[in-house]
Every structure is written in C-alpha cells, then in structure tokens.
Enzyme design. Structure first.
Site, PDB file in Angstrom:
ATOM      1  CB  VAL A 206      -0.928   0.029   1.231  1.00 22.19           C
ATOM      2  CG1 VAL A 206      -1.913   1.185   1.113  1.00 22.19           C
ATOM      3  CG2 VAL A 206      -1.662  -1.288   1.386  1.00 22.19           C
ATOM      4  CB  ALA A 207       2.857   2.989  -1.839  1.00 24.13           C
ATOM      5  CB  VAL A 208      -0.758   7.365  -1.014  1.00 17.59           C
ATOM      6  CG1 VAL A 208      -1.356   8.625  -1.627  1.00 17.59           C
ATOM      7  CG2 VAL A 208      -1.848   6.340  -0.748  1.00 17.59           C
ATOM      8  NE  ARG A 214      -3.106  16.033   6.094  1.00 16.60           N
ATOM      9  CZ  ARG A 214      -3.136  15.509   7.330  1.00 16.60           C
ATOM     10  NH1 ARG A 214      -2.226  14.593   7.670  1.00 16.60           N
ATOM     11  NH2 ARG A 214      -4.032  15.889   8.196  1.00 16.60           N
ATOM     12  N   GLY A 216      -7.676  10.739   1.532  1.00 22.88           N
ATOM     13  CA  GLY A 216      -8.463   9.533   1.773  1.00 22.88           C
ATOM     14  C   GLY A 216      -8.197   8.413   0.793  1.00 22.88           C
ATOM     15  CB  ALA A 218      -4.391   5.076   2.449  1.00 30.97           C
ATOM     16  CE1 TYR A 252      -3.373  -0.499   6.168  1.00 32.14           C
ATOM     17  CE2 TYR A 252      -1.283  -0.359   7.318  1.00 32.14           C
ATOM     18  CZ  TYR A 252      -2.000  -0.397   6.149  1.00 32.14           C
ATOM     19  OH  TYR A 252      -1.352  -0.334   4.951  1.00 32.14           O
TER      20      TYR A 252
END
Length: 292
Positions: A206-208, A214, A216, A218, A252
């Site tokens: 999981v990566a943004v 910021r 949303g 993820a 999480y």
C-alpha cells in the site's frame, strides 16, 4: 534483474529505506511482541470467521454486523470525485512500479532508482501468475479519471500477464496502489503439516504518492480491497505494518484492524525484505455490509 517475488516483496536492497518513507504500509517480517499471548486466539477465531469480543472496541459493531470505519469510507467518493479505484491495467504497470519505489525507497538515486523501478516492473508482470485456486489483484487509485469521456481500445477478453488488454487513451495518473491476494504465503500455517490457510486475504504494497496524500486515497484502497476479499469468499483480511510507521498503524487501527501478538520463537512465514525490521501483524474480520 528479474525477480520471482510479487511487487514489493523484493530481496532486500541495502541500505534500509528511510523511516520517513512515504509508504503507507509494509508487508514484511513479523514482530515477536512481549505482550500476552491471548491475542493469538484472535487470529485463530478470525480464520474461522468468528467475531471475538475484543474486536468490539475498535469500531466493529457486533450487533449490526457492520464496521463503522468501512462505512465512513463511503463518504470519500463524494469528497474526491476525481479519484477512482480500479484494477490495474497493463498501461499502469510502469506508474505502479514508480509509485512503489518512490514510496518505499525514496532515498535512492540514479542509477539504483532506475534499476529498482525496472525490477518492480518485471516483478509486477511475473507476480500475477498465481496457482490454481488462488487470487491476486493490484488495485490503483487514479486521478484525472471520469466515467463518461474515456476512450478505450482493445478487449477485456485479451489478457497479458493477468492484466486486461484494454487501453485507456485518456490521461490518468496513478496516485496510490495496493495488492490483495489469497496466496497465504505470509500467514501462519495450520496443523502439524503446516498447511496454508484459506479464507484469509492479505494486503501488501500500500503506497500513496506524496502529492496525493491526505485525500483519503489509502482508505479508499483498503475499502476496495475488503470488498474484493469478500467477493472472493474470504472471512478475514491481514497485513504487516512497520512498527516505526505510526501513521500507517493509526490508519489500519482506524479501519478496524487489530494487532495480533506473535509468540516468541514462532515459525510464522515472513515476507522477503530488509533484515532487522520489525513489523506488526494485523488482522480484521470481514463482515458483509448491511443495507438499511
């Protein structure tokens, strides 16, 4: 430089990535926690689809059978209508590799950064050949997408390395990525024969991108992964998270995941990654949404 492991589960490059890495999640070794072993039972119950009482304090409403965190995610499409979460296509592969490397290995410079991206690109293509009965997909959050003016060529019936042979000619940019599978490679084995577990999906990579944080994204990716796992018939979903990544841990936990205590000297499988890193093993019980 070819690798046979999935995207993000590479042989560990050295030196270790900076703690300030922009990666949202990490899937790697398991931490032996000094706390009570009571939560080991939680993993066993999640694997059987049983809702333990301990989960009620992290946002799961056992009476309604719904998760408040997952319901909150439904608000994000209206807040960020330009962000769409979908399965990765062949055209996305290089951007997926770039997003992964810029997030997990931000301090590498040329030519190592280019080698890493090529390695991730090849791993992404080869990693989607899964054994019969298992499922894996890479989800991408794209910006600049609209549902009305996209122009496609090709057909979904045509597959290349597990990806749709359908290309979008409109300009979209990958802002975030997530992989979810049912391979159970990094889940504790069961029984004396150490058989792989079934009914549990696993989230990784999981990566943004920094510029798209910021928003949303993820949470959108996680919600989509949970929905996909439910469609595969999974009862629970699990992941590993770097103990030094406080932001990811909060994310999480806010989504209803619980930290599972790993017994000392356990033989639980560990993802292939940099040595000497410690990770939380986290799980969540999946419950179908109830429409009221």
């Amino acid at each position: 430089m070819r690798t046979v492991v999935p995207l993000g589960l590479s042989p560990s490059p050295s030196p270790r990535p900076s703690p300030s890495s922009s990666s949202i999640a990490a899937n790697t070794p398991i931490r032996s926690a000094p706390k009570s072993l009571a939560r080991v039972k939680l993993f066993q119950k999640c694997g059987r689809g049983v809702l333990p009482p301990q989960l009620s304090d992290t946002g799961i409403n056992s009476r309604a059978g719904t998760c408040r965190a997952s319901q909150a995610v439904d608000l994000f499409p209206s807040i960020c209508p330009e962000i769409v979460v979908r399965d990765a296509r062949l055209e996305d592969c290089w951007e997926v590799a770039d997003t992964h490397c810029s997030s997990f290995f931000p301090n590498y410079t040329f030519p190592i950064d280019l080698v890493l991206r090529i390695d991730r690109f090849i791993a992404l293509l080869s990693g989607f050949s899964v054994p019969p009965g298992s499922r894996r997909t890479c989800l991408v959050a794209v910006t600049g997408a609209s549902g009305t003016d996209n122009l496609y060529i090709g057909s979904k019936d045509f597959k290349i390395c597990g990806f749709d042979g359908k290309f979008n000619l409109s300009r979209e940019s990958v802002a975030g990525i997530l992989t979810v599978d049912t391979l159970a490679d990094y889940l504790p084995r069961k029984g004396p024969l150490r058989q792989k577990r079934t009914g549990i999906a696993y989230i990784s990579n999981v990566a943004v991108r920094n510029a798209d944080r910021r928003k949303g994204i993820a949470k959108l990716l996680i919600a989509k992964a949970e929905a996909r796992a439910l469609s595969w018939g999974c009862r629970s979903i699990a992941l590993h998270c770097d103990v030094n990544n406080a932001a990811a841990t909060r994310l999480y936990k806010g989504q209803g995941f619980k930290v599972i205590t790993v017994p000392d000297n356990s033989r639980w499988p560990q993802p292939k990654t940099a040595p000497n890193l410690q990770f939380y093993f986290m799980m969540k019980l999946l419950t179908p949404k109830v429409n009221i």
